[in-house]
Write an enzyme that holds these catalytic residues in place. Sequence first.
Site, mmCIF file in Angstrom:
data_model
loop_
_atom_site.group_PDB
_atom_site.id
_atom_site.type_symbol
_atom_site.label_atom_id
_atom_site.label_comp_id
_atom_site.label_asym_id
_atom_site.label_seq_id
_atom_site.Cartn_x
_atom_site.Cartn_y
_atom_site.Cartn_z
ATOM 1 N N CYS B 76 0.717 -0.855 -0.157
ATOM 2 C CA CYS B 76 -0.212 -0.056 -0.187
ATOM 3 C C CYS B 76 0.783 1.124 -0.155
ATOM 4 O O CYS B 76 1.541 1.143 0.790
ATOM 5 C CB CYS B 76 -0.948 0.320 1.426
ATOM 6 S SG CYS B 76 -1.725 1.965 1.350
ATOM 7 N N CYS B 79 0.411 3.620 2.957
ATOM 8 C CA CYS B 79 0.708 3.711 4.837
ATOM 9 C C CYS B 79 2.241 4.173 4.937
ATOM 10 O O CYS B 79 3.062 3.771 3.777
ATOM 11 C CB CYS B 79 0.871 1.319 4.761
ATOM 12 S SG CYS B 79 -0.892 0.983 4.866
ATOM 13 N N HIS B 138 -4.643 0.592 8.091
ATOM 14 C CA HIS B 138 -4.567 0.216 6.486
ATOM 15 C C HIS B 138 -6.473 -0.154 6.803
ATOM 16 O O HIS B 138 -6.877 0.235 5.463
ATOM 17 C CB HIS B 138 -3.523 -0.064 5.966
ATOM 18 C CG HIS B 138 -3.789 -0.442 4.563
ATOM 19 N ND1 HIS B 138 -4.020 0.026 3.903
ATOM 20 C CD2 HIS B 138 -5.124 -1.808 4.318
ATOM 21 C CE1 HIS B 138 -4.309 -0.802 2.221
ATOM 22 N NE2 HIS B 138 -4.884 -1.897 2.852
ATOM 23 N N ASN B 178 -13.359 9.437 -2.428
ATOM 24 C CA ASN B 178 -14.068 8.096 -2.586
ATOM 25 C C ASN B 178 -13.417 7.364 -1.390
ATOM 26 O O ASN B 178 -12.617 7.453 -1.807
ATOM 27 C CB ASN B 178 -13.773 8.647 -4.007
ATOM 28 C CG ASN B 178 -13.159 9.711 -5.143
ATOM 29 O OD1 ASN B 178 -14.525 9.892 -4.863
ATOM 30 N ND2 ASN B 178 -12.752 9.896 -6.247
ATOM 31 N N HIS B 189 -6.872 2.139 1.535
ATOM 32 C CA HIS B 189 -6.270 2.561 2.697
ATOM 33 C C HIS B 189 -7.135 4.394 2.452
ATOM 34 O O HIS B 189 -7.574 4.651 1.761
ATOM 35 C CB HIS B 189 -4.919 3.288 2.590
ATOM 36 C CG HIS B 189 -4.396 3.673 4.278
ATOM 37 N ND1 HIS B 189 -2.925 2.709 3.933
ATOM 38 C CD2 HIS B 189 -4.483 5.121 4.338
ATOM 39 C CE1 HIS B 189 -3.087 4.033 5.956
ATOM 40 N NE2 HIS B 189 -3.621 5.091 5.738
ATOM 41 N N HIS B 191 -8.276 7.577 2.735
ATOM 42 C CA HIS B 191 -7.711 8.640 2.180
ATOM 43 C C HIS B 191 -8.414 9.448 1.320
ATOM 44 O O HIS B 191 -9.678 8.739 0.895
ATOM 45 C CB HIS B 191 -6.594 8.390 1.475
ATOM 46 C CG HIS B 191 -6.903 8.163 0.063
ATOM 47 N ND1 HIS B 191 -7.241 6.561 0.218
ATOM 48 C CD2 HIS B 191 -6.611 7.939 -1.379
ATOM 49 C CE1 HIS B 191 -7.021 6.131 -1.277
ATOM 50 N NE2 HIS B 191 -7.386 7.505 -1.816
ATOM 51 N N GLN B 193 -8.195 13.424 -0.994
ATOM 52 C CA GLN B 193 -8.390 14.499 -2.100
ATOM 53 C C GLN B 193 -8.396 15.028 -2.162
ATOM 54 O O GLN B 193 -9.324 15.808 -1.492
ATOM 55 C CB GLN B 193 -8.556 13.516 -3.653
ATOM 56 C CG GLN B 193 -7.645 11.522 -3.847
ATOM 57 C CD GLN B 193 -8.059 11.981 -5.464
ATOM 58 O OE1 GLN B 193 -8.116 12.006 -6.480
ATOM 59 N NE2 GLN B 193 -9.129 10.859 -5.626
#
Lengths: 365, 365
Positions: B76, B79, B138, B178, B189, B191, B193
């Site tokens: 990943c 991570c 994660h 998203n 993971h 997250h 944007q």
Amino acid sequence: MTDTPTPVRSELADGREILFFPLPGNVSRPVQDVRPLGPRPQSAQSEIRYDVQTGDWVAIAAHRQDRTYKPPADQCPLCPSPQGDSSEVPAADYDVVVFENRFPSLSHAGADATTLPAGVLSAPGVGRCEVICFSSDHTTSFAELSHQQARLVVDVWRERTEALLGMSGVEQVFCFENRGEEIGVTLSHPHGQIYGYPYLTPRTTSMLRQARSFADEHDGANLFADLLAREIDAGVRIVATNEHCTAFVPFAARWPVEVHIYPNRQVHNLIELSDAELDSLTAIYLDVLERFDRMYPTALPYISALHQYRPDRGQELGYFHIELMSVRRSATKLKFLAGSESGMDAFVTDVTPEKMAARLKVLGS
Amino acid sequence: MTDTPTPVRSELADGREILFFPLPGNVSRPVQDVRPLGPRPQSAQSEIRYDVQTGDWVAIAAHRQDRTYKPPADQCPLCPSPQGDSSEVPAADYDVVVFENRFPSLSHAGADATTLPAGVLSAPGVGRCEVICFSSDHTTSFAELSHQQARLVVDVWRERTEALLGMSGVEQVFCFENRGEEIGVTLSHPHGQIYGYPYLTPRTTSMLRQARSFADEHDGANLFADLLAREIDAGVRIVATNEHCTAFVPFAARWPVEVHIYPNRQVHNLIELSDAELDSLTAIYLDVLERFDRMYPTALPYISALHQYRPDRGQELGYFHIELMSVRRSATKLKFLAGSESGMDAFVTDVTPEKMAARLKVLGS
């Protein structure tokens, strides 16, 4: 103007209209639909709501939650039903058939016409949703139709455009095809849909606004005619041309695969096309769809959208064309409409339109 | 105004900026990124093109075709990378971290600022695309963050909004998440944007146009404040409320699951929210996400879109809010944007907003 085919009219068990369009020389012989459907409830009437944030109408069709979802092939509702008991099409066979959608987003089930004066926030979802079967062959696709069969589909689109424009409350007629499970198509039998909206759709509103600005700034010139002339002049995004039509990847394509098809003469809708132009349109449409299916090992999922305008409602600046788009961005990957597209309507694509056009250009037969 | 957290700044092997935001009492200790990345090529500069048909800008980022696609969990890129050799985050651990996207849709890789006078059809895709990791864990999700951790994310969104608004060529800052493979998310993971666009997005343009019309017709009243007041008054679509915020399903919802969160006081963006309001926003946001994940046996895929405005650029009528939407329309079915939505921007939904609100209302903890 060319002759429009005359359909053989019949009625399904719940009162919905069904129209059979035979090829020249063929005869349509509907049988009685003997399924125990009962009349459609008024609750099948949808609602339209005005989004004050964006100025767009949204249709809410709660009864559609229960619509048919991926039936087994031997229960396909679009295959012929010789005894009138097994599908939506009560007949031993058919060439092209159109019927009212059993789960319509828009209908006259509970209301007749709608007037939408400024300030109204909600109204019945008056309109029309039709299904059009492109062939009785369950396993074929539009790209695989003969020219004669595809031309019949185009003629039926044309006939239905004229018919729906005459229905109460219909403001815009939209013929389209969704093809492929990847975009949620639940019936694999080759078919399209025809919507009669009670409002001008957001995309058409934007396009007419742009055309009006362009005409105001350029002595009345037509935005779309100018765009087409510039594409023909540039050449680098042209995919195919024939006597009366041009197919190109648009300069600012939003989708990994996107092709627009224009007749070379400005018309507002299918009704205004001549017999020769309809033949050219049929040929180039089949040509583009064949290229699509040669792109990857599996058939390309796509949406086909016919942009039609009505000069009787102040849409003189509209220019009939077909927009084709696909979410497939590689043999194994799809484009998803995520935050930027769904949240802000801001499209990000990772395919250069010129490269896309070059690829499609060499895929001709 | 509340204090914004001060990041610890470092640089990735190819020169991209990375910012560590520690929780109070924690210390960020970046190590050197030792991956052999080499400097970013100028070809990583995307292009924006103007669609004359619709008046919208489209970003074309051809280099993104090769972006990271569903890596195994042990590779990943989000991570922590204690030795600085295995991910995008060279550190033994982190609380919240932000870095420039390796495959940006918009960047300053090959150009600095862009001016977009009327008539320009193409320009470098100047702007900024950042990745924000909500946690070093994660396997967690935003909904599972502690209030303190989620508040740090909100504070970082706020800090980045201010930072990106100060960058050359950035016209609009968009923080979004998203979540879910169903909408194409390739990294699991947790997250989000952050985009800095060089243009005003189509959605924001529409919303400001509607707000302007409303103000002109209603003695300068604010469209969004009026909308919020009417929702609170009607009550039937309210999902949750707390001291400073209100969450409701919009009257004309487009998506099977859709919730909008407004602070009760009109502000233009996160920067203008007080400390108490930021706490309220964090709490109601977590509350709504928790309800989402209780709807179905599996976690709900969703898009979260922060609508922010800048009063310094004539956007005084904007009203900061968060729009959350999901394509899941039942435990087993997704909504696809097909012909009507993708071709005509005309949304058809089969879920009644009031029923959606009632369902979400009872899913509170």
